[in-house]
Enzyme design. Structure first.
Site, PDB file in Angstrom:
ATOM      1  N   VAL A 295     -62.545   6.936  30.919  1.00  0.00           N
ATOM      2  CA  VAL A 295     -62.735   8.351  31.248  1.00  0.00           C
ATOM      3  C   VAL A 295     -61.757   8.837  32.313  1.00  0.00           C
ATOM      4  O   VAL A 295     -61.746  10.023  32.652  1.00  0.00           O
ATOM      5  CB  VAL A 295     -64.180   8.643  31.718  1.00  0.00           C
ATOM      6  CG1 VAL A 295     -65.165   8.361  30.613  1.00  0.00           C
ATOM      7  CG2 VAL A 295     -64.522   7.853  32.982  1.00  0.00           C
ATOM      8  N   LYS A 296     -60.918   7.947  32.843  1.00  0.00           N
ATOM      9  CA  LYS A 296     -59.955   8.348  33.857  1.00  0.00           C
ATOM     10  C   LYS A 296     -58.720   8.983  33.206  1.00  0.00           C
ATOM     11  O   LYS A 296     -58.562   9.006  31.994  1.00  0.00           O
ATOM     12  CB  LYS A 296     -59.538   7.139  34.699  1.00  0.00           C
ATOM     13  CG  LYS A 296     -60.680   6.469  35.461  1.00  0.00           C
ATOM     14  CD  LYS A 296     -61.319   7.396  36.460  1.00  0.00           C
ATOM     15  CE  LYS A 296     -62.150   6.659  37.508  1.00  0.00           C
ATOM     16  NZ  LYS A 296     -63.249   5.848  36.956  1.00  0.00           N
ATOM     17  N   HIS A 297     -57.806   9.468  34.054  1.00  0.00           N
ATOM     18  CA  HIS A 297     -56.611  10.161  33.558  1.00  0.00           C
ATOM     19  C   HIS A 297     -55.762   9.267  32.659  1.00  0.00           C
ATOM     20  O   HIS A 297     -55.221   9.718  31.646  1.00  0.00           O
ATOM     21  CB  HIS A 297     -55.734  10.615  34.738  1.00  0.00           C
ATOM     22  CG  HIS A 297     -56.353  11.677  35.584  1.00  0.00           C
ATOM     23  ND1 HIS A 297     -57.512  11.487  36.288  1.00  0.00           N
ATOM     24  CD2 HIS A 297     -55.958  12.947  35.857  1.00  0.00           C
ATOM     25  CE1 HIS A 297     -57.818  12.598  36.959  1.00  0.00           C
ATOM     26  NE2 HIS A 297     -56.883  13.488  36.707  1.00  0.00           N
TER      27      HIS A 297
END
Length: 391
Positions: free
Chosen positions: A192-194
């Protein structure tokens, strides 16, 4: 309409091909893609060095080790963060102290930190772990000045903020994790991170000694570097020079990270567009409060990395359930760490940090990821407005 999560990875055909090429290469781990990812990430962030590891928690643990955290260490962090920001100190036997947040931003409140420092003897504390919560950069210039006054180290938890920045007192753009103010910084590559690698993390620093120590600890404390060996009887020889860990990240994942990194800037622009649409939808609603970047940094609101977009509402549980009924899966970030049973067992209790606890009672993280379509986002907004009107 398909279910809408609060976060989602974006894996392109180019990403898939990058992984396939590595699978067909000679190295699945401990190969050239690891160093390539480190170099490109350091260039993106603006730091001198980067060390890739298995995940963000491993990154925090190694940083605590190189900073010398031990049983005598007392370290300050925020209660509004993932537990790993505090746990890394406990892994090394140190003691965690929490300070309350600025309710306008959700960030660790520097005035609360200063008050905590002043409440103890001058050399009581060892360091501070500020968190770029939700992607909003901490003003590390101010924290550096405070840390210098008390001879403390700074470890920046920038898991939410690759590509984020603040503008310092000289008008210079300071990228999160660039090492100009913090001794070390860490990032996460959770889906879910960049930047998604499945699992993975990165440490950035401008300190060469820390960099060399991190490389050693990442791989069992073992080195084959001829310049570091005490003896060298042949090409097979290696030495375990410290008690390290197997925190290596494989080439399979770093090849994905390299490919993901090529889209990071464009994805960050899209996150800003999504945030702007949310801002417009909620800015005049008396029952919806957004975390306000302008309250933190009036000179600049573009430096927010928008890992999360968070609103606060009177009936958080009601809205959470209502959105789930319509296949919109929001999340809560975070349950205050000091209220966890483990930390309550260490003496912390509910009521210690009222601003963090009040924030937690009302916060909700809305869908925020680059592939969220305008139609999907409008659906989210419409359902929130429906719920607010009903209540």
């Amino acid at each position: 309409m398909r279910p809408i999560p609060y976060g989602r990875q974006n894996i392109t055909e180019a990403d898939i091909q990058a992984v396939v090429e590595t699978l067909q290469s000679d190295f699945l781990t401990q190969g050239p893609k690891v160093e390539e990812f480190e170099q490109k990430f350091a260039q993106y962030i603006g730091s001198k060095y980067a060390v890739a590891v298995t995940n963000g928690t491993a990154a925090l643990h190694l940083c605590a080790l190189v900073l010398g955290v031990n049983e005598q260490s007392n370290v300050i962090t925020t209660p509004i963060t993932f537990a790993a920001s505090a746990n890394c100190v406990r892994y090394c036997g140190g003691t965690i102290w929490f300070a309350d947040i600025d309710p306008a931003t959700g960030l660790l409140d520097i005035d609360k930190v200063k008050a905590l420092l002043e409440s103890k003897p001058k050399n009581f504390f060892s360091g501070i772990i500020p968190v770029d919560f939700a992607g909003m950069p901490v003003n590390l210039e101010a924290f550096r000045a405070l840390a210098n006054a008390y001879n403390l180290w700074l470890l920046e938890d920038a898991c939410h903020a690759p590509g984020g920045y603040f503008v310092d007192s000289k008008g210079v753009k300071q990228n999160c994790g660039n090492g100009d103010f913090a001794d070390l910084a860490i990032f996460s590559f959770h889906p879910v991170k960049h930047i998604a690698t499945g699992e993975g993390g990165m440490i950035t620093t401008n300190n060469q000694d820390f960099y060399k120590k991190l490389l050693l600890l990442r791989t069992h404390g073992i080195t084959k570097n001829p310049e570091l060996l005490h003896q060298n009887p042949g090409g097979w020889y290696y030495e375990m020079q410290d008690l390290g860990y197997n925190y290596r990240i494989p080439d399979i994942l770093t090849s994905l990270g390299i490919s993901q990194l090529s889209n990071a800037a464009a994805d960050l622009v899209q996150r800003h567009h999504i945030a702007q649409r949310y801002d417009q939808a909620f800015k005049n609603l008396k029952n919806v409060t957004i975390l306000n970047p302008e309250a933190y940094q009036e000179k600049n609101t573009d430096g927010h990395a928008y890992h999360l977009y968070i609103i606060q509402v009177p009936d958080r549980k009601g809205l959470y359930d209502y959105l789930r009924q319509h296949q919109i899966f929001t999340q809560v970030h975070y349950i205050p760490v000091h209220t966890m049973p483990y930390y309550q067992g260490l003496g912390w209790q509910t009521g210690d940090f009222p601003l963090a606890e009040k924030y937690y009672e009302h916060c909700l993280s809305l869908p925020m990821y680059p592939t969220l379509t305008a139609q999907e986002q409008q659906h989210v907004i419409d359902k929130i407005l429906e719920f607010i009107d009903r209540t």
